[in-house]
Design a protein around this motif. Sequence first.
Motif, mmCIF file in Angstrom:
data_model
loop_
_atom_site.group_PDB
_atom_site.id
_atom_site.type_symbol
_atom_site.label_atom_id
_atom_site.label_comp_id
_atom_site.label_asym_id
_atom_site.label_seq_id
_atom_site.Cartn_x
_atom_site.Cartn_y
_atom_site.Cartn_z
ATOM 1 N N ILE A 176 -3.993 -6.996 -3.709
ATOM 2 C CA ILE A 176 -3.298 -5.705 -3.586
ATOM 3 C C ILE A 176 -2.104 -5.670 -4.541
ATOM 4 O O ILE A 176 -1.819 -4.638 -5.168
ATOM 5 C CB ILE A 176 -2.857 -5.432 -2.136
ATOM 6 N N ARG A 223 0.807 -1.214 0.000
ATOM 7 C CA ARG A 223 0.000 0.000 0.000
ATOM 8 C C ARG A 223 0.845 1.272 0.000
ATOM 9 O O ARG A 223 0.548 2.205 -0.764
ATOM 10 C CB ARG A 223 -0.952 -0.020 1.199
ATOM 11 N N ILE A 263 2.086 1.834 -3.551
ATOM 12 C CA ILE A 263 0.980 2.268 -4.410
ATOM 13 C C ILE A 263 0.689 3.744 -4.185
ATOM 14 O O ILE A 263 0.543 4.534 -5.137
ATOM 15 C CB ILE A 263 -0.284 1.418 -4.140
ATOM 16 N N GLU A 264 0.608 4.138 -2.926
ATOM 17 C CA GLU A 264 0.286 5.536 -2.605
ATOM 18 C C GLU A 264 1.390 6.484 -3.084
ATOM 19 O O GLU A 264 1.105 7.604 -3.528
ATOM 20 C CB GLU A 264 0.067 5.675 -1.105
ATOM 21 N N GLU A 282 -3.295 -4.864 -7.902
ATOM 22 C CA GLU A 282 -3.509 -3.419 -8.025
ATOM 23 C C GLU A 282 -2.194 -2.703 -8.297
ATOM 24 O O GLU A 282 -2.115 -1.817 -9.159
ATOM 25 C CB GLU A 282 -4.153 -2.889 -6.734
ATOM 26 N N LEU A 283 -1.149 -3.084 -7.549
ATOM 27 C CA LEU A 283 0.168 -2.483 -7.758
ATOM 28 C C LEU A 283 0.680 -2.769 -9.166
ATOM 29 O O LEU A 283 1.206 -1.874 -9.843
ATOM 30 C CB LEU A 283 1.164 -3.023 -6.722
ATOM 31 N N GLN A 319 6.289 -6.992 2.749
ATOM 32 C CA GLN A 319 5.182 -7.554 1.961
ATOM 33 C C GLN A 319 5.586 -7.897 0.523
ATOM 34 O O GLN A 319 4.757 -7.967 -0.370
ATOM 35 C CB GLN A 319 3.988 -6.591 1.931
#
Length: 245
Positions: free
Chosen positions: A35, A10, A13-14, A38-39, A67
């Motif tokens: 996730i 996350r 990604i952000e 998504e990345l 992760q």
Amino acid sequence: MKDDFIFGLRPVIEAIEAGKTIDKIFVQNALQGPIYAELKAILAKNKIRPNYVPVEKLNRFTRKNHQGVVAFISDVPFHKVEDIVPQLFEEGKTPFLLILDRLTDVRNFGAICRTAECVGVDAVIIPEKGAAPINSDAIKTSAGGIYNIKICKENNLAHTVDFLQQSGITVFAASEKAQKLIYDVNFTEPCAIVMGNEETGISKEVLHHSDEKIKLPIEGKTQSLNVSVACGAILYEAVRQKMLK
């Protein structure tokens, strides 16, 4: 290095969505999950190529819960050669470019960028993979010069050489095996100079695609120079020729 990288799905990604410049991103082999999917989509959208590595490499960056993802952040924006070259010609400039083929030492990279900026190089071109990270050490060694010169990160340097040649730019490759000295070629026309890896030199593919192979004279028993020193000598020969013209 702690200030230069972030980790975790996350947070990475952000960072990308916030417009941070990703220097390098390392992803654990066979990583899965929603996730990560998504990345992966965000990486593809932003044309960021991940390096897939075993978890042991990620653990060397941090022992915290990464992760399966570690990304190195750069304060320096990256450009594309196909945007830079036409702009230089439109401005009436004679393109003067430097290609660094897989240099791995951050201090060599920083020192070369410092010299390149001082002599008026228009852009420094590096490969997406196999290049030194543009981190705080590189920026410090460049004395801030990295901020004042355009850095182009390209997927395939051989293809980049082809593009430069098609644009009317002569590509000179610095090689100890060359026959011509740097004083025997013309640096006053549009040109790019290629410097190679500290240990293995310029890759065979890039060397093959280059127009001319050039070298510095070596008179002593030591048969090679530090790449930063050699690059500085070549760049200043180019400056000498330009000043005479």
